[in-house]
Design a protein around this motif. Sequence first.
Motif, mmCIF file in Angstrom:
data_model
loop_
_atom_site.group_PDB
_atom_site.id
_atom_site.type_symbol
_atom_site.label_atom_id
_atom_site.label_comp_id
_atom_site.label_asym_id
_atom_site.label_seq_id
_atom_site.Cartn_x
_atom_site.Cartn_y
_atom_site.Cartn_z
ATOM 1 N N LYS A 52 -3.974 -8.297 4.702
ATOM 2 C CA LYS A 52 -2.965 -9.283 4.315
ATOM 3 C C LYS A 52 -2.729 -9.203 2.798
ATOM 4 O O LYS A 52 -1.601 -9.271 2.319
ATOM 5 N N ASP A 92 -0.561 -6.388 1.985
ATOM 6 C CA ASP A 92 0.842 -6.762 2.245
ATOM 7 C C ASP A 92 1.424 -7.538 1.064
ATOM 8 O O ASP A 92 2.523 -7.249 0.597
ATOM 9 N N SER A 107 5.883 -1.493 3.724
ATOM 10 C CA SER A 107 4.594 -1.840 4.345
ATOM 11 C C SER A 107 3.628 -0.647 4.380
ATOM 12 O O SER A 107 2.447 -0.816 4.639
#
Lengths: 638, 160
Positions: free
Chosen positions: A595, A598, A608
Motif C-alpha cells: 500500500k 502505491d 502502479s
Amino acid sequence: MYGWMGTILRVDLTSGKIEKEPMSEKLRLNYLGGRGINSRILYDSVGPGVDALSPENVLIFGTSPLVGTIAPSAARITVTAKSPLGGILGDGNAGGHFSVEMKRAGYDHIVFTGKADKPVYLWIENDHVELKPAEHLWGKTTSETDEEIHRELEDPIVKIANIGSAGENLARCACIQFQVCHAAGRAGMGAVMGSKNLKAVAVRGTKGVKVAHPGPFMRLAKELYELIMNSPGYKELSTYGTPAITVDTHMMGMQSCKNSITNIWSEIEKLDHRVLKRDYYVKSLACTACPRHCNQAWVVKEGPYAGERGGKLEYAAVGTFGCACLISDLAAIAKMNSLCDEYGIDIMEIGVGLSAAMEWYEKGLITKDDTDGIDLIWGNAEGAIEVIHKVARREGFGNLLADGPVRAAKQIGQGADKYITVHVKGLTMGATDVRSIKGHALSQGTSSRGADHLRGGYGEFPEPPPFMLPIFKEKFGTEEAAFAGSYNKSAPTVYSENSFTLTDSLELCKINTEWTGVPIDIKKHGELFSLATGVEMDEKAISTAADRIWNVERAFSVREGITRKDDVLGGKWGSEPIPDGPSKGERIDRKKFNKLLDDYYQVRGWDSMGIPTASTLSALGLEDIAEEFRKKGLIEAV
Amino acid sequence: MAKILIVNASECTGCGACELACSMRNVGEFNPSRSRIQIVSLESDFFRLPVVCSQCYKPPCAAICPTGAITRDEATGIVEVSKEKCDGCRMCEEACPFGNIFFSEQEQKAVKCELCGGDPQCVLFCATKALEFREPEAKTAGKRRALAEKLKEVYQLQAV
C-alpha cells in the motif's frame, strides 16, 4: 560563468582522444551538477543491456557549482556508471580534497569512455591533460600508487583517485579511493574503472571559482557554518566521527548483530566510540570547507596489528565488521578497514557479505571445502582478514564473495539469499536495521542505486521528540508520519529523496543537512545555488530539478527492466521480524508495504508498476524519455 | 596592544576554509593558490600547519625592499605592501624566512597577509580555533600554560 567552470572533459580511453566540451545551459539548469548531471549523461550514453564491465559503459566524475567555494562541505564528488552489481544506475560519492582540485583545474565533469589497451592514469594540470602509462602501478595498493604518482609528478599537492587490486581484478564490490582513505564506495565503481584499464586520476588545479553574489554568499556561508556548529550531534560527530552512533543504535534495538540473528550483543561496549578516541584516534581532519571534521585519523599502537594507520574508520565498518560479524577487537576492525582502503573494496558490500558468509558457514550451506579451509565462525577476525585478501585477489572463496553477497548466494543456491540481511536491486546495505523505521525501509526499496542509506529517509522515531511533530505537520500535513512505526511515509520519503538528490547534485555532505538535524534543507540548497550561480531557483524550482533527476535515474533502471517487483526488500529484513531487543517483533508488513508503494508511486507520478507516466515525464521537460518509453511500449502511446 | 593572528597548529583540520575566505576577500574568487594564508599538509603524518605572516616587529621583507614599499603601521602592527611603490622585484620573497610574502603573477606585485585591515576573514571561518585574532600576550601566556601542563606530570612523578 559563475559557480560552474563550464567545461566537461571527455577522455576516450580506446583512442586516447581528449576533448574539452562546453557544458550546455540545458544540462546546467535542468540537472545542476554532480550526481544530477552525471545521471543524465549516463542515461544518454549507455543504452539498455550494455555489460557494465564492457568498454561500452562510461565512467563519469562530477563536481558541482558549489565545489571549490566556501559553502560548508562543498567538497564531494560523485562517480557514476552502470553498476556491475545491480545492472542499473550506479554511483559512489566521496569526500576529501580531490573534487575541489578537479574543479580548480577547470573541469565540472570528466567522462571516460572506451578501454585503454594497457593500464594508464590520467594526469591533469589545469589545461594540460595527458594519459600516462601505469603498467608499473598495476597491482600496487592505493597508498603505494598515491605515493608513486606523487613521486613521479614531483608535487605534494596533487590529489589522486585510484583503484587497488579489487578494481583491477574486476571484483564487483570494488570502489575508488580518493587520497587513500576517502571512497566512492557504492555500486562497484572501482570495477568499472578497472575494466577500462584506468588505474588513477591525478589532478592539480590553480584556477579560481567565482560566485555571482560574493557578499550575500559569504554571509549565507557563515550563517550555515554556525547552524552546523550549533546543531545537536555536532560535538559527537566532530570528536568521534560516525562511530559515535554505534552504541545508541544498539540501545534502540536497531543494530543488526550476528547477521541479524539478534539485535543484542553483550560485547557492544568494546566498540564504544569513547574507546576508539582514547586508544586509536590521533587527529581530527576535515574535507575541504567543512567545519564538521568528522574524519578521525587513527593509529593502532599495540598488539598484532600495531602500526596500522588510516583515516575515516566509519560506522559502516564498526557496524558490519564489528556487530554483524561479532568481531569485538577494534584493532582488527581497523585492520580490515585499512585493507579495504588499500585494495579499494566497498566496506558495506564486503561487510554484509562476510556476515552472511558466517551464517552460511554456521548453517552448513558452505563448509571449509568452500572457504579454502578458513574456519569462518562468528568473531573470527583473522579468518575475515584472510577473506578480504582473497576477495582482492579473486582467489578461491574470495572469488565468490568478490561479486557481492547477492551473486554469491546465487552460486551457493539452497536459498542462501534469505540469509543476507537486506538486498535491493543487487546492492546490500550496512547494519542499521530498518525494520522498525518504515520510511527508511521504503527508501531502501525505492533508492535509485539499490539498497542504501544515503538515498532517502526522513527523521522518524518510536517516540518522536516534541519539536519534530510541528515540523512534520508543516512539511507533510501529518504528525503521524513522525512515528517510526507508521506506514504513512510517502510524503516524507519523497521529500527526503529530493533533499538528498540536491545535496548530491550540489556535492555537499549529508552529514551537514537536515538528515542529521541541521536545518540545511531544500530551501537552503536553493539559496546557495542561486547566490553562487546567479540563476534564481526558489524551493519549488530546485525541488522540480530534484524530481527531474530522480525520474531520469528511475528511467535508466526502468529501461533495464526494473519495475515494482524490484522495489521490495530482499533478504531477512523483507520477511522476518526483529528477533529480540527493544524493537522485538517489528517487521515489514507485506500488505502495508505494498500500500505504501502505491502511495509513493502516486506522489511520484508513476503508474502502479512504478514506471513514470507520460504526463509526469513531460511536466519535467523529459519528453524525449517519454517518447522513447512510448516506442518501447513501456507507457501507452498517445 | 595590537592584536595578531595566533596559529594553534594542533587544532588545524586542514579544511582550508581560511584560504577560501582569504582569497575571496583579497582577490574576489575562491582560490587557495592566491590566498595569503596557506595550509601545509604533511598527509601521511596527519599534520596540518597554517602558515601566515606574523607581522614581524622588524620585518626582513621591509628591510630589503629597495623601493620602501613595505612598512609597518605602528598603531595596528600591520606590515603592509604599497601597491603604488612595489615594483615586483621579488627581493622580499627572498628575505622572508617563512614564505609569507610572495609574488602574485596576476597582480605583478608582492602580496602578503595584511590582516584584512584589522578584521581577518580567515578567523571567522575557522571551526576549531586553530586561528585566533587576539593580543600577542595571550599567545605567549598560552604557550607557558601548555608547557606547565606537560611538565605537571614530570613534577608530580618526582613528588611521588
